[in-house]
Motif scaffolding. Structure first.
Motif, short mmCIF file in Angstrom:
data_model
loop_
_atom_site.label_atom_id
_atom_site.label_comp_id
_atom_site.label_asym_id
_atom_site.label_seq_id
_atom_site.Cartn_x
_atom_site.Cartn_y
_atom_site.Cartn_z
N ILE A 129 -31.85 8.80 7.20
CA ILE A 129 -30.75 7.86 7.06
C ILE A 129 -30.34 7.91 5.60
O ILE A 129 -31.19 7.83 4.72
CB ILE A 129 -31.19 6.43 7.43
N ILE A 130 -29.05 8.05 5.36
CA ILE A 130 -28.56 8.03 3.98
C ILE A 130 -27.79 6.73 3.77
O ILE A 130 -27.28 6.14 4.72
CB ILE A 130 -27.69 9.26 3.64
N ALA A 131 -27.73 6.29 2.53
CA ALA A 131 -27.02 5.05 2.20
C ALA A 131 -26.48 5.13 0.78
O ALA A 131 -27.04 5.83 -0.07
CB ALA A 131 -27.96 3.86 2.34
N HIS A 132 -25.39 4.45 0.57
CA HIS A 132 -24.84 4.32 -0.77
C HIS A 132 -23.97 3.07 -0.82
O HIS A 132 -23.74 2.42 0.19
CB HIS A 132 -24.05 5.57 -1.18
N ASN A 133 -23.52 2.73 -2.01
CA ASN A 133 -22.68 1.53 -2.15
C ASN A 133 -21.27 1.89 -2.59
O ASN A 133 -21.03 2.94 -3.16
CB ASN A 133 -23.31 0.55 -3.14
N HIS A 134 -20.36 0.99 -2.23
CA HIS A 134 -18.97 1.07 -2.69
C HIS A 134 -18.74 -0.05 -3.68
O HIS A 134 -18.84 -1.22 -3.33
CB HIS A 134 -18.00 0.91 -1.52
N LEU A 135 -18.45 0.30 -4.89
CA LEU A 135 -18.22 -0.69 -5.94
C LEU A 135 -16.91 -1.45 -5.76
O LEU A 135 -16.74 -2.52 -6.34
CB LEU A 135 -18.27 -0.03 -7.31
N ASN A 136 -16.00 -0.92 -4.94
CA ASN A 136 -14.71 -1.57 -4.75
C ASN A 136 -14.80 -2.78 -3.81
O ASN A 136 -13.81 -3.47 -3.59
CB ASN A 136 -13.66 -0.58 -4.23
N GLY A 137 -15.98 -3.04 -3.23
CA GLY A 137 -16.17 -4.20 -2.38
C GLY A 137 -15.79 -4.00 -0.92
O GLY A 137 -15.87 -4.91 -0.11
N ILE A 138 -15.36 -2.79 -0.56
CA ILE A 138 -14.94 -2.50 0.81
C ILE A 138 -15.93 -1.51 1.42
O ILE A 138 -16.10 -0.40 0.92
CB ILE A 138 -13.51 -1.92 0.85
N ALA A 139 -16.56 -1.91 2.52
CA ALA A 139 -17.62 -1.10 3.11
C ALA A 139 -17.11 0.00 4.05
O ALA A 139 -17.91 0.76 4.57
CB ALA A 139 -18.60 -2.00 3.86
N LEU A 140 -15.83 0.10 4.27
CA LEU A 140 -15.31 1.12 5.18
C LEU A 140 -15.48 2.51 4.59
O LEU A 140 -15.26 2.72 3.40
CB LEU A 140 -13.83 0.86 5.48
N PRO A 141 -15.84 3.49 5.43
CA PRO A 141 -16.02 4.86 4.94
C PRO A 141 -14.70 5.47 4.45
O PRO A 141 -13.67 5.33 5.10
CB PRO A 141 -16.52 5.62 6.16
N SER A 142 -14.77 6.15 3.34
CA SER A 142 -13.61 6.88 2.83
C SER A 142 -13.58 8.26 3.48
O SER A 142 -14.53 8.67 4.15
CB SER A 142 -13.74 7.04 1.31
#
Length: 73
Positions: free
Chosen positions: A14-27
């Motif tokens: 399982i991989i994980a990372h964070n989005h600093l922009n506050g939006i959890a939707l995948p880019s």
């Protein structure tokens, strides 16, 4: 891939990372990276179980999301 060398009995990840922009939707880049990692890991017999994205007080499990779960089948 370095972790797969360190832990040779690994069968899935399982991989994980964070989005600093506050939006959890995948880019688009997240989706592309997920596809490429899945292909690369498959060459050594390891499956990609999920890609989790965290942002502020939210998260998304791509494997559990209707728009992305097919990436993990």
């Amino acid at each position: 891939m370095e972790l797969l060398v360190k832990y040779p009995k690994t069968t899935s990840m399982i991989i994980a990372h964070n989005h600093l922009n506050g939006i959890a939707l995948p880019s688009r880049e997240d989706i592309h990276t997920t596809e490429e990692l899945k292909k690369t890991m498959a060459t050594v017999g390891v499956s990609l179980a999920d890609h989790i994205i965290v942002a502020d007080n939210d998260y998304i499990s791509m494997a559990d999301s209707p728009g992305y779960y097919k990436l993990f089948r």
